[in-house]
Motif scaffolding. Structure first.
Motif, PDB file in Angstrom:
ATOM      1  N   GLY A   1     -10.974 -45.402 -33.025  1.00  0.00           N
ATOM      2  CA  GLY A   1     -10.651 -45.977 -34.322  1.00  0.00           C
ATOM      3  C   GLY A   1      -9.388 -45.408 -34.927  1.00  0.00           C
ATOM      4  N   MET A   2      -9.186 -44.102 -34.784  1.00  0.00           N
ATOM      5  CA  MET A   2      -8.024 -43.468 -35.417  1.00  0.00           C
ATOM      6  C   MET A   2      -6.720 -43.786 -34.682  1.00  0.00           C
ATOM      7  N   ASN A   3      -6.803 -44.141 -33.412  1.00  0.00           N
ATOM      8  CA  ASN A   3      -5.602 -44.476 -32.642  1.00  0.00           C
ATOM      9  C   ASN A   3      -5.422 -45.976 -32.422  1.00  0.00           C
TER      10      ASN A   3
ATOM     11  N   MET B   1     -10.014 -50.911 -38.195  1.00  0.00           N
ATOM     12  CA  MET B   1      -9.232 -51.220 -37.004  1.00  0.00           C
ATOM     13  C   MET B   1      -9.442 -52.664 -36.570  1.00  0.00           C
ATOM     14  N   LEU B   2     -10.698 -53.114 -36.556  1.00  0.00           N
ATOM     15  CA  LEU B   2     -11.003 -54.476 -36.133  1.00  0.00           C
ATOM     16  C   LEU B   2     -10.441 -55.504 -37.114  1.00  0.00           C
ATOM     17  N   PHE B   3     -10.379 -55.141 -38.401  1.00  0.00           N
ATOM     18  CA  PHE B   3      -9.796 -56.042 -39.398  1.00  0.00           C
ATOM     19  C   PHE B   3      -8.322 -56.289 -39.091  1.00  0.00           C
ATOM     20  N   PHE B   4      -7.596 -55.243 -38.759  1.00  0.00           N
ATOM     21  CA  PHE B   4      -6.188 -55.409 -38.425  1.00  0.00           C
ATOM     22  C   PHE B   4      -6.019 -56.130 -37.089  1.00  0.00           C
TER      23      PHE B   4
ATOM     24  N   PRO C   1     -18.659 -44.407 -36.607  1.00  0.00           N
ATOM     25  CA  PRO C   1     -17.767 -44.373 -37.783  1.00  0.00           C
ATOM     26  C   PRO C   1     -17.464 -45.791 -38.270  1.00  0.00           C
ATOM     27  N   THR C   2     -18.416 -46.382 -38.957  1.00  0.00           N
ATOM     28  CA  THR C   2     -18.372 -47.805 -39.293  1.00  0.00           C
ATOM     29  C   THR C   2     -17.079 -48.210 -39.998  1.00  0.00           C
ATOM     30  N   GLY C   3     -16.742 -47.506 -41.082  1.00  0.00           N
ATOM     31  CA  GLY C   3     -15.559 -47.873 -41.851  1.00  0.00           C
ATOM     32  C   GLY C   3     -14.291 -47.822 -41.018  1.00  0.00           C
TER      33      GLY C   3
END
Length: 347
Positions: free
Chosen positions: A49-51, A198-201, A191-193
């Motif tokens: 998610g962070m990358n 990430m998926l939103f973008f 880490p849902t949020g």
């Protein structure tokens, strides 16, 4: 049956099969060494998610025809400025996070516009020039971080001038997306949020690529001569792709920093493009073709390899700490090198 298997293998890709096999072998070794698998998977999801948005930044550049965008440090610097201004304004929580994103996007779009104009003047050498530009902007901003007029005591050195090398986000927006809506599934923390962001973008980019402008951009990157004959301004579409790639990298570093818990300045962004490039290549992209699935698969595979291989190496070589550290460096850079050797495959 053999033909069907062969077609599946060709579609999935030999390099990706090798990576998956290597990952599975590491999982088996981790189980044998009694390393908690649930902790490793939790960490892999966080790192994905962070990358993820930094990897996503490669897609518009590839489809627009500029190739792998080694110049994303330009956008990363814009994102760092957004994060620093959120601290300068003494903001906290989601207000600070979204302010950092809101500031970084227009900055990166302007920077991406001029960067795109440069790439239009060096057609055929985009990746080489992008690497030089990325290194140059990081080196230039190493001076900028010393002279920019930030006044927050949370960022400046207590003695002397300039900003600290590492600035903590604790108490401001550290891991705010990681913790939002987080839950455990089979002892694996989701880490849902962070993943939803990430998926939103990813969805935004997917939707853009199916818009009229996105379709024109893909056509310009796929066949410039045909696009020109169809009335598409190829140079303009290349600039659009570069701007979008730069903006995504700016957002990506903001999300990376909140998940990491620190903003890292000076030389820290220098080689961040290499990990993003490696991830999307491992995901199945080439220098001409890329999609959202390549981003998600590549980010997960690349980060999972790092997350699992390093503890395994450390456990195996725990009696020789120096060798364990060398093994970590070899593994992480070896994955990047292997991915880069696949650039020509599948063109």
């Amino acid at each position: 049956m053999d033909k069907a298997i062969k077609e599946y293998v060709n579609r999935f890709g030999i390099p990706r099969i090798i990576i998956v096999a290597f990952l599975l072998s590491l999982l088996v070794m981790a189980i044998m060494l009694e390393i908690p698998i649930n902790d490793l998977l939790s960490d892999a999801l966080v790192r994905t998610g962070m990358n993820g948005i930094l990897v996503l930044a490669m897609v518009p550049g590839i489809l627009a025809g500029i190739g792998l965008n080694f110049g994303i440090p330009i956008g990363i610097v814009c994102g760092l400025i957004g994060g620093l201004l959120a601290i300068e304004f003494d903001l906290y929580g989601f207000t600070a996070l979204f302010t950092a994103v809101a500031i970084s996007i227009p900055l990166s779009l302007v920077a991406g516009y001029f960067y795109g104009l440069l790439l239009n003047r060096v057609k055929g050498s985009e990746m080489t020039i992008a690497t030089y530009v990325g290194f140059s902007i990081v080196s230039l901003m190493s001076i900028g971080w010393l002279i920019l007029p930030f006044t927050s005591e949370d960022m400046r050195w207590p003695i002397g001038t300039g900003l600290r090398t590492t600035i903590t986000l604790q108490g401001r927006y550290e891991r705010i997306l990681n913790e939002w809506g987080a839950f455990e599934l089979f002892n694996v923390k989701i880490p849902t949020g962070l993943l939803l962001f990430m998926l939103f973008f990813c969805f935004l980019v997917w939707a853009f690529l199916r818009s009229r402008t996105g379709t024109a951009m893909i056509a310009a990157g796929d066949s410039p001569k045909f696009a020109t004959a169809s009335g598409i301004n190829v140079n303009r579409m290349r600039v659009v792709g570069t701007m979008l790639s730069t903006a995504l990298s700016a957002v990506g570093i903001v999300i990376y920093s909140q998940s990491f818990g620190f903003i890292q300045l000076y030389q820290a962004p220098m080689f961040m493009s290499f990990a993003a490039v490696a991830a999307i290549l491992i995901g199945g992209a080439t220098i001409k073709k890329a999609n959202i699935a390549n981003v998600i698969i590549g980010a997960f595979l690349f980060q999972s390899l790092l997350v699992i291989s390093l503890p395994v190496a450390n456990k195996v070589l725990e009696d020789v700490s120096s060798l364990a550290e060398i093994a970590r460096i070899v593994i992480s850079n070896g994955i990047i090198l292997y991915a880069l050797t696949q650039i020509g495959g599948g063109e």
